[in-house]
Each structure stands twice: as structure tokens, then as C-alpha cells.
Design a protein around this motif. Structure first.
Motif, mmCIF file in Angstrom:
data_model
loop_
_atom_site.group_PDB
_atom_site.id
_atom_site.type_symbol
_atom_site.label_atom_id
_atom_site.label_comp_id
_atom_site.label_asym_id
_atom_site.label_seq_id
_atom_site.Cartn_x
_atom_site.Cartn_y
_atom_site.Cartn_z
ATOM 1 N N TYR A 68 42.194 48.054 34.399
ATOM 2 C CA TYR A 68 42.493 49.027 35.442
ATOM 3 C C TYR A 68 43.310 50.158 34.830
ATOM 4 N N VAL A 69 42.918 51.388 35.140
ATOM 5 C CA VAL A 69 43.597 52.563 34.608
ATOM 6 C C VAL A 69 43.929 53.520 35.753
ATOM 7 N N LEU A 70 45.157 54.022 35.721
ATOM 8 C CA LEU A 70 45.567 55.134 36.576
ATOM 9 C C LEU A 70 45.742 56.309 35.635
ATOM 10 N N ALA A 71 44.894 57.308 35.754
ATOM 11 C CA ALA A 71 44.891 58.409 34.791
ATOM 12 C C ALA A 71 44.782 59.753 35.496
ATOM 13 N N SER A 72 45.272 60.773 34.815
ATOM 14 C CA SER A 72 45.206 62.114 35.394
ATOM 15 C C SER A 72 43.934 62.854 34.984
ATOM 16 N N SER A 73 43.193 62.310 34.010
ATOM 17 C CA SER A 73 41.969 62.968 33.574
ATOM 18 C C SER A 73 40.988 61.928 33.042
ATOM 19 N N LEU A 108 41.863 58.192 39.525
ATOM 20 C CA LEU A 108 42.187 59.437 38.832
ATOM 21 C C LEU A 108 43.093 60.294 39.705
ATOM 22 N N GLY A 109 43.994 61.017 39.066
ATOM 23 C CA GLY A 109 44.867 61.930 39.793
ATOM 24 C C GLY A 109 46.239 61.340 40.020
ATOM 25 N N GLN A 110 46.955 61.927 40.960
ATOM 26 C CA GLN A 110 48.298 61.463 41.282
ATOM 27 C C GLN A 110 48.231 60.107 41.960
ATOM 28 N N ALA A 111 49.262 59.331 41.782
ATOM 29 C CA ALA A 111 49.272 57.950 42.266
ATOM 30 C C ALA A 111 49.720 57.836 43.717
ATOM 31 N N PRO A 112 48.777 57.539 44.607
ATOM 32 C CA PRO A 112 49.187 57.189 45.966
ATOM 33 C C PRO A 112 49.757 55.768 45.937
ATOM 34 N N PRO A 113 50.308 55.276 47.029
ATOM 35 C CA PRO A 113 50.755 53.879 47.052
ATOM 36 C C PRO A 113 49.609 52.962 46.605
ATOM 37 N N VAL A 114 49.961 51.885 45.921
ATOM 38 C CA VAL A 114 48.946 50.999 45.339
ATOM 39 C C VAL A 114 47.967 50.491 46.401
ATOM 40 N N THR A 115 48.423 50.291 47.622
ATOM 41 C CA THR A 115 47.532 49.797 48.680
ATOM 42 C C THR A 115 46.487 50.829 49.092
ATOM 43 N N ALA A 168 51.704 51.816 36.051
ATOM 44 C CA ALA A 168 50.342 52.171 36.467
ATOM 45 C C ALA A 168 49.972 51.478 37.768
ATOM 46 N N ILE A 169 50.750 50.477 38.136
ATOM 47 C CA ILE A 169 50.510 49.741 39.383
ATOM 48 C C ILE A 169 51.476 50.224 40.459
ATOM 49 N N THR A 170 52.771 50.036 40.223
ATOM 50 C CA THR A 170 53.800 50.483 41.169
ATOM 51 C C THR A 170 55.152 50.504 40.482
ATOM 52 N N THR A 171 56.040 51.322 40.989
ATOM 53 C CA THR A 171 57.424 51.337 40.507
ATOM 54 C C THR A 171 58.356 50.679 41.512
ATOM 55 N N GLU A 172 57.821 50.210 42.628
ATOM 56 C CA GLU A 172 58.618 49.580 43.674
ATOM 57 C C GLU A 172 58.632 48.069 43.473
ATOM 58 N N ASN A 173 59.811 47.507 43.198
ATOM 59 C CA ASN A 173 59.920 46.087 42.897
ATOM 60 C C ASN A 173 59.433 45.181 44.026
ATOM 61 N N THR A 174 59.713 45.532 45.267
ATOM 62 C CA THR A 174 59.283 44.664 46.368
ATOM 63 C C THR A 174 57.761 44.636 46.478
ATOM 64 N N VAL A 175 57.131 45.779 46.322
ATOM 65 C CA VAL A 175 55.665 45.847 46.360
ATOM 66 C C VAL A 175 55.084 45.083 45.182
#
Length: 143
Positions: free
Chosen positions: A43-48, A78-85, A112-119
Motif C-alpha cells: 500500500y502506498v500513499l503518494a503525491s505523484s 494519490l494526493g493529500q491524505a484524507p483520514p484513513v477511513t 502513510a497510514i495515520t499519525t493518530e495513535n488511537t486510530v
């Protein structure tokens, strides 16, 4: 020292360490229990598109070094990261793995997944209860 949210840096560091310990434990449980070669979905979260390809190459090298097998399908947002859900690519990777096509999902890092520990903790538990783990590439200071 405190962060903007008022939590101490030490508190955040301890929480991060605990969650990494859980993630690592779940990975070991699932890989040790695998009756066949461990298969993972990248799985990749990428801007391009170029960044996506580069990240997939890094993931592939990591997977091969671990003697795991890459799934035939890769997943990306691709693009900016919305919430992982709200990420279709990540949600598809989860469905793919929980349907038994992969033992785990591999990404570049937790960020690349989330920066929120609870999530993150909820996600780790959700996947573990379905026999799926999350794995990340080692940090530069881990190698």
C-alpha cells in the motif's frame, strides 16, 4: 517539554513505542502461524505516480528481503491524505487481505497510514482479529 496538544513528548514517545510493540507482536503472531509463504499486499500513499512507483520498488525490495511474497495486486491513494477511513486504496487493501488474499499489508511507514495513535491502535486490532498484520519498512536508523 509539551506538544501543542498539551501531551508531553515523553508520553507520546511511550505511546508510539507501545503501539510499535503491538504491531510487531501481531506481525509475528500472524507470520508464525502462516501455513504457507507469507503473502503481503503493498500500500502506498503518494503525491505523484513517480513517487508511487518509487515507493512500490522500496516495498518490493523489503518484502523480498524478508522472504515474503508480494500479492498480485498493489494498492495506492494519490494526493493529500484524507483520514484513513476515507481512502479507497487503503480500504481496498484491507478488504483484499481480510478476504484471505494476503496475510498483511506493507507500507513505507506508519505515517502513510495515520499519525493518530488511537486510530492506529483501532486499525491494528481490527486487522489482527481478521488475521492480517501491518508492516512497514525499517526506519533509516534501524538498518
Amino acid at each position: 517539554m509539551t506538544t501543542d496538544s498539551g501531551r508531553s513528548s515523553l508520553s507520546l514517545s511511550l505511546a508510539d513505542g507501545r503501539l510499535e510493540g503491538l504491531r510487531s507482536l501481531y506481525e509475528r503472531e500472524i507470520t508464525d502461524g502462516a501455513s504457507r509463504t507469507v503473502r503481503v499486499a503493498p500500500y502506498v500513499l503518494a503525491s505523484s505516480v513517480a513517487e508511487r512507483r518509487a515507493d512500490l520498488d522500496l516495498i518490493e525490495a523489503h518484502v523480498l528481503a524478508k522472504d515474503w511474497q508480494l500479492a498480485l495486486t498493489s494498492f495506492a491513494d494519490l494526493g493529500q491524505a484524507p483520514p484513513v477511513t476515507d481512502r479507497s486504496g487503503f480500504n481496498e487493501a484491507c478488504r483484499y487481505a481480510t478476504q484471505g488474499f494476503a496475510h498483511g499489508i506493507v507500507a513505507i511507514s506508519q505515517h502513510a497510514i495515520t499519525t493518530e495513535n488511537t486510530v492506529y491502535e483501532e486499525l491494528l486490532d481490527f486487522l489482527r482479529h481478521r488475521g492480517v498484520f501491518l508492516a512497514f519498512l525499517p526506519a533509516a536508523d534501524d538498518v
